[in-house]
Design an enzyme around this catalytic site. Structure first.
Site, PDB file in Angstrom:
ATOM      1  N   PRO A  10      25.480  91.967 -80.720  1.00  0.00           N
ATOM      2  CG  PRO A  10      23.571  90.995 -80.160  1.00  0.00           C
ATOM      3  CD  PRO A  10      24.546  91.117 -81.315  1.00  0.00           C
ATOM      4  CG  ASN A  11      24.306  93.731 -75.201  1.00  0.00           C
ATOM      5  OD1 ASN A  11      23.940  94.739 -75.030  1.00  0.00           O
ATOM      6  ND2 ASN A  11      23.470  92.729 -75.655  1.00  0.00           N
ATOM      7  NE  ARG A  18      27.421  91.700 -72.329  1.00  0.00           N
ATOM      8  CZ  ARG A  18      27.351  90.908 -73.369  1.00  0.00           C
ATOM      9  NH1 ARG A  18      28.230  90.691 -74.267  1.00  0.00           N
ATOM     10  NH2 ARG A  18      26.565  90.012 -73.424  1.00  0.00           N
ATOM     11  CE1 TYR A  23      30.403  87.252 -72.635  1.00  0.00           C
ATOM     12  CE2 TYR A  23      29.387  88.711 -71.081  1.00  0.00           C
ATOM     13  CZ  TYR A  23      29.094  87.759 -71.937  1.00  0.00           C
ATOM     14  OH  TYR A  23      27.733  87.069 -72.174  1.00  0.00           O
ATOM     15  CG  ASN A  74      30.768  86.866 -80.013  1.00  0.00           C
ATOM     16  OD1 ASN A  74      29.556  86.320 -79.993  1.00  0.00           O
ATOM     17  ND2 ASN A  74      31.606  87.237 -79.075  1.00  0.00           N
ATOM     18  CB  ALA A  77      22.001  87.677 -77.002  1.00  0.00           C
ATOM     19  CD  GLU A  98      28.102  79.933 -83.069  1.00  0.00           C
ATOM     20  OE1 GLU A  98      27.328  79.703 -83.975  1.00  0.00           O
ATOM     21  OE2 GLU A  98      27.713  79.484 -81.966  1.00  0.00           O
ATOM     22  CG  HIS A 100      30.119  81.758 -78.541  1.00  0.00           C
ATOM     23  ND1 HIS A 100      29.203  82.851 -78.575  1.00  0.00           N
ATOM     24  CD2 HIS A 100      29.808  80.941 -79.138  1.00  0.00           C
ATOM     25  CE1 HIS A 100      28.414  82.590 -79.665  1.00  0.00           C
ATOM     26  NE2 HIS A 100      28.685  81.344 -79.917  1.00  0.00           N
ATOM     27  NE  ARG A 107      27.712  83.109 -69.539  1.00  0.00           N
ATOM     28  CZ  ARG A 107      27.495  84.244 -70.052  1.00  0.00           C
ATOM     29  NH1 ARG A 107      27.890  84.369 -71.499  1.00  0.00           N
ATOM     30  NH2 ARG A 107      26.748  85.091 -69.510  1.00  0.00           N
TER      31      ARG A 107
HETATM   32  C1  DQA Z   1      28.682  85.489 -76.372  1.00  0.00           C
HETATM   33  C2  DQA Z   1      27.784  84.533 -75.531  1.00  0.00           C
HETATM   34  C3  DQA Z   1      26.425  84.813 -75.615  1.00  0.00           C
HETATM   35  O1  DQA Z   1      25.649  83.927 -74.991  1.00  0.00           O
HETATM   36  C4  DQA Z   1      26.099  86.511 -75.063  1.00  0.00           C
HETATM   37  O2  DQA Z   1      24.561  86.538 -75.222  1.00  0.00           O
HETATM   38  C5  DQA Z   1      27.053  87.296 -75.677  1.00  0.00           C
HETATM   39  C6  DQA Z   1      28.443  86.944 -75.744  1.00  0.00           C
HETATM   40  C7  DQA Z   1      30.246  85.092 -76.028  1.00  0.00           C
HETATM   41  O3  DQA Z   1      31.090  85.872 -76.560  1.00  0.00           O
HETATM   42  O4  DQA Z   1      30.381  84.528 -74.960  1.00  0.00           O
HETATM   43  O5  DQA Z   1      26.556  88.430 -75.722  1.00  0.00           O
HETATM   44  O6  DQA Z   1      28.440  85.094 -77.505  1.00  0.00           O
END
Ligand code: DQA
Length: 147
Positions: A10-11, A18, A23, A74, A77, A98, A100, A107
């Protein structure tokens, strides 16, 4: 020829606009283009998905469980609380890495917990686009018996 699922949670569709200080300025298309180039170089097949919906990501894993050899994910959240996604990764018995973009250990406290990490063969965090690149390379080494 290895077949890999690239999964963005998500996102991540909003990458580039964003929180760019966290990011970066690359868009999701930029990230996917680089991954696609690497896949061509390595002569592997990939399927890419981004979804803001937990169930869609789980369905995608189920639908592709016989096609794929491994996963780069990835989970966004969902990393921090989705036992459903974790169960899906375990359930399909494919090696997953996994990744990120940001360093989740530098963080907020809630980001330091990953419920998906334990069911993955590796976690790579905090390297921006390179988290995906290194994650894919690690997975290919693993599949080739070099890890
Ligand atoms: C993320 C880190 C997560 O905590 C966050 O909710 C994201 C992006 C990252 O790629 O750094 O949406 O996965």
């Amino acid at each position: 020829m290895h077949k890999i699922l690239i999964i963005h949670g998500p996102n991540l569709n909003l990458l580039g606009e964003r929180e760019p200080d966290i990011y970066g300025r690359l868009t999701l298309d930029d990230v996917n283009q680089r991954i696609t180039e690497l896949a061509a170089e390595k002569k592997i097949k990939i399927k890419i998905i981004q979804s803001n919906h937990e169930g869609r990501l789980i369905d995608f894993l189920h639908e592709n469980r016989k096609w794929a050899d491994g996963i780069v994910i990835n989970p966004g959240a969902f990393t921090h609380y989705s036992y459903a996604l974790r169960d899906a990764i375990t359930g399909i018995q494919l090696p997953a890495v996994e990744v990120h973009l940001s360093d989740i250990y530098k963080r907020e406290d809630f980001r330091k917990i990953s419920v998906t990490k334990e069911v993955c063969i590796q976690q790579i965090s905090g390297k921006g686009l390179n988290s995906y690149i290194e994650g894919l390379q690690y997975l290919l080494n693993y599949l080739n018996g070099n890890v």
